[in-house]
Each structure stands twice: as structure tokens, then as C-alpha cells.
Design an enzyme around this catalytic site. Structure first.
Site, PDB file in Angstrom:
ATOM      1  N   MET A  65       7.810  -6.436  -3.657  1.00  0.00           N
ATOM      2  CA  MET A  65       8.794  -6.591  -2.574  1.00  0.00           C
ATOM      3  C   MET A  65       8.597  -5.466  -1.554  1.00  0.00           C
ATOM      4  O   MET A  65       9.499  -5.153  -0.779  1.00  0.00           O
ATOM      5  CB  MET A  65      10.205  -6.590  -3.139  1.00  0.00           C
ATOM      6  CG  MET A  65      10.420  -7.763  -4.102  1.00  0.00           C
ATOM      7  SD  MET A  65      12.076  -8.452  -4.125  1.00  0.00           S
ATOM      8  CE  MET A  65      12.991  -7.082  -4.755  1.00  0.00           C
ATOM      9  N   GLU A  78       3.547   4.658  -6.232  1.00  0.00           N
ATOM     10  CA  GLU A  78       2.399   4.847  -7.113  1.00  0.00           C
ATOM     11  C   GLU A  78       2.325   3.764  -8.210  1.00  0.00           C
ATOM     12  O   GLU A  78       1.236   3.343  -8.597  1.00  0.00           O
ATOM     13  CB  GLU A  78       2.478   6.261  -7.714  1.00  0.00           C
ATOM     14  CG  GLU A  78       1.326   6.670  -8.604  1.00  0.00           C
ATOM     15  CD  GLU A  78      -0.061   6.458  -7.977  1.00  0.00           C
ATOM     16  OE1 GLU A  78      -0.208   6.626  -6.754  1.00  0.00           O
ATOM     17  OE2 GLU A  78      -0.995   6.117  -8.734  1.00  0.00           O
ATOM     18  N   HIS A 109       3.143   0.581  -7.982  1.00  0.00           N
ATOM     19  CA  HIS A 109       2.487  -0.610  -7.421  1.00  0.00           C
ATOM     20  C   HIS A 109       0.989  -0.367  -7.268  1.00  0.00           C
ATOM     21  O   HIS A 109       0.173  -1.239  -7.557  1.00  0.00           O
ATOM     22  CB  HIS A 109       3.039  -0.936  -6.022  1.00  0.00           C
ATOM     23  CG  HIS A 109       4.497  -1.293  -6.001  1.00  0.00           C
ATOM     24  ND1 HIS A 109       5.448  -0.499  -5.412  1.00  0.00           N
ATOM     25  CD2 HIS A 109       5.151  -2.376  -6.479  1.00  0.00           C
ATOM     26  CE1 HIS A 109       6.632  -1.062  -5.516  1.00  0.00           C
ATOM     27  NE2 HIS A 109       6.478  -2.219  -6.166  1.00  0.00           N
ATOM     28  N   GLY A 147       4.442  -4.860 -13.525  1.00  0.00           N
ATOM     29  CA  GLY A 147       4.726  -3.596 -14.217  1.00  0.00           C
ATOM     30  C   GLY A 147       5.423  -3.856 -15.540  1.00  0.00           C
ATOM     31  O   GLY A 147       6.386  -4.621 -15.595  1.00  0.00           O
ATOM     32  N   LYS A 154       7.297  -1.957 -16.983  1.00  0.00           N
ATOM     33  CA  LYS A 154       8.619  -1.342 -16.975  1.00  0.00           C
ATOM     34  C   LYS A 154       9.710  -2.407 -16.806  1.00  0.00           C
ATOM     35  O   LYS A 154      10.794  -2.279 -17.352  1.00  0.00           O
ATOM     36  CB  LYS A 154       8.684  -0.299 -15.855  1.00  0.00           C
ATOM     37  CG  LYS A 154       9.762   0.698 -16.056  1.00  0.00           C
ATOM     38  CD  LYS A 154       9.402   2.030 -15.427  1.00  0.00           C
ATOM     39  CE  LYS A 154      10.454   3.069 -15.766  1.00  0.00           C
ATOM     40  NZ  LYS A 154      11.775   2.721 -15.220  1.00  0.00           N
ATOM     41  N   ASP A 155       9.396  -3.472 -16.040  1.00  0.00           N
ATOM     42  CA  ASP A 155      10.362  -4.568 -15.896  1.00  0.00           C
ATOM     43  C   ASP A 155      10.089  -5.574 -17.012  1.00  0.00           C
ATOM     44  O   ASP A 155       9.654  -6.713 -16.771  1.00  0.00           O
ATOM     45  CB  ASP A 155      10.206  -5.236 -14.528  1.00  0.00           C
ATOM     46  CG  ASP A 155      10.595  -4.291 -13.404  1.00  0.00           C
ATOM     47  OD1 ASP A 155      11.607  -3.591 -13.555  1.00  0.00           O
ATOM     48  OD2 ASP A 155       9.881  -4.248 -12.389  1.00  0.00           O
TER      49      ASP A 155
HETATM   50  O1  PAF Z   1       9.346  -7.013  -9.364  1.00  0.00           O
HETATM   51  C1  PAF Z   1       9.478  -7.334  -8.163  1.00  0.00           C
HETATM   52  O2  PAF Z   1       9.243  -6.542  -7.245  1.00  0.00           O
HETATM   53  C2  PAF Z   1       9.978  -8.732  -7.814  1.00  0.00           C
HETATM   54  O3  PAF Z   1      10.928  -9.178  -8.730  1.00  0.00           O
HETATM   55  C3  PAF Z   1       8.849  -9.772  -7.672  1.00  0.00           C
HETATM   56  C4  PAF Z   1       8.124 -10.002  -8.984  1.00  0.00           C
HETATM   57  C5  PAF Z   1       7.854  -9.313  -6.618  1.00  0.00           C
HETATM   58  C6  PAF Z   1       9.422 -11.118  -7.214  1.00  0.00           C
HETATM   59  O4  PAF Z   1      10.087 -11.004  -6.001  1.00  0.00           O
END
Ligand code: PAF
Length: 187
Positions: free
Chosen positions: A30, A35, A37, A148, A150-151
Site C-alpha cells: 500500500m 525496509e 517492503h 511479509g 509479520k502479517d
Molecule cells: O499488507 C498490505 O500492505 C495490504 O494488506 C495488501 C496485501 C497490499 C493488500 O492491500
């Protein structure tokens, strides 16, 4: 690095890459990159021939009490960072490009995986995530998509969607040294 704002252009470019026999790695984000990403982008670079990063603040994964307008954005900085990482393409559509007027198609993952934690405290959140990720998969046609670790709940939801809806791709959940920037609490 190419930047695409429309679904058609992005989809055509990805089809072209596939026709040339290249594998595509997608890193959905988003934006307001950090770092964490970038480490996913590097992992995608290691594992696939071309790397596509999507930057899209997905309105439908925000609840009524979550301020979409306050979500931090800095596209020019993001593009600068991705240029340095040698990403091949960026997909940065406007909301109306992804959800034109009259848009009505959603992906909902039911069951244990969405019943708890974020799924319980943020109703509709994973429906929004699954919908946008499914659209990104169809647009960017990745062989591998990078998220990630982490999520963790998000990764489980997406893995379940990929399995049950038979998306022909592999989910890579990579360790991302994630540091949230201030105001990034809804990422
Ligand atoms: O993790 C994120 O940044 C968002 O949930 C994603 C996977 C890009 C979907 O909008």
C-alpha cells in the site's frame, strides 16, 4: 523501471513478459515503503526474473472507523526507492481504476482463519484484502507473490484463497524486517 496506472497497460506488459518465458514476482504493497517492503523486493529479485511492485491504498480493506484519508502516502519517494532496488515495474492505479462505478465483485474467505484477531476486530478487512489481492493476481499474473511473515493472519488468508480458488502461483511469506513509520498502523 516502468510505472503503470491502468489495468490494461499493466496486464499487457505482464502478458508480454510471460510470453517471453520470464517468471514474474509480485510484491503487493500500500506504498509508503520501508525496509520491510524492500527486503521482499530483494527476495522477489532472487527468486523470479522480473519484479512487479503494486502500490495501492486499497479503500475496501478500511473500516468505517479507520481513516483512509490519513493513511500515509509518498509515491515519489516510493518510486525513488524502487528504482534503486531495480524493480522492473510498478503498478500504481487510482481507486476508480480498480473499483469503477458500479463495481460489485468481492472475494470472501470464511472459516476459522478469518474468525479471529484482525478478522474479528476489523469486520470486512480480509474481504477487502482478498478482493484486491485476487485482482492484483489476475492483473499481474505472478508466478510468485511475496508477503511479509509479520502479517501472519493475512498470509494464511491469502494462502487459503490461492488454494481454494486455484490461482496458479506460489505464495512466498518472507521474513521482512518491518519498521512501521508513524501513522502506518493500518498497514
Ligand atoms: O499488507 C498490505 O500492505 C495490504 O494488506 C495488501 C496485501 C497490499 C493488500 O492491500
Amino acid at each position: 523501471m516502468q510505472v503503470f496506472n491502468t489495468v490494461n497497460e499493466m496486464q499487457n506488459w505482464c502478458t508480454d513478459q510471460k510470453n517471453q518465458g520470464k517468471t514474474i514476482g509480485l510484491v503487493p504493497t500500500m506504498g509508503y515503503l520501508h525496509e520491510g517492503h524492500l527486503s521482499l523486493v530483494r527476495e522477489a529479485r532472487r527468486q523470479t526474473d522480473v519484479v512487479v511492485v503494486s502500490i495501492f491504498v486499497n479503500p475496501i480493506q478500511f473500516g468505517a472507523n479507520e481513516d483512509l484519508d490519513k493513511y500515509p502516502r509518498d509515491l515519489s519517494k516510493d518510486l525513488e526507492m524502487l528504482e534503486k532496488e531495480k524493480a522492473d515495474a510498478v503498478f500504481a492505479p487510482a481507486a476508480a481504476e480498480m473499483y469503477p462505478p458500479g463495481y460489485n465483485s468481492f472475494v470472501e474467505i470464511e472459516g476459522q482463519v478469518t474468525a479471529k484477531l484482525c478478522g474479528a476486530s476489523r469486520p470486512g478487512h480480509f474481504k477487502g484484502v482478498a478482493t484486491v489481492v485476487a485482482k492484483l493476481f489476475n492483473i499481474c499474473q505472478p508466478n510468485r507473490a511475496f508477503f511479509g511473515q509479520k502479517d501472519a493472519q493475512q498470509v494464511l488468508v491469502i494462502e487459503k484463497m490461492v488454494r481454494e480458488l486455484n490461482f496458479p502461483l506460489q505464495i512466498v511469506s518472507a521474513h521482512s524486517k518491518r519498521k512501521r513509520r508513524p501513522g502506518h498502523e493500518f498497514a
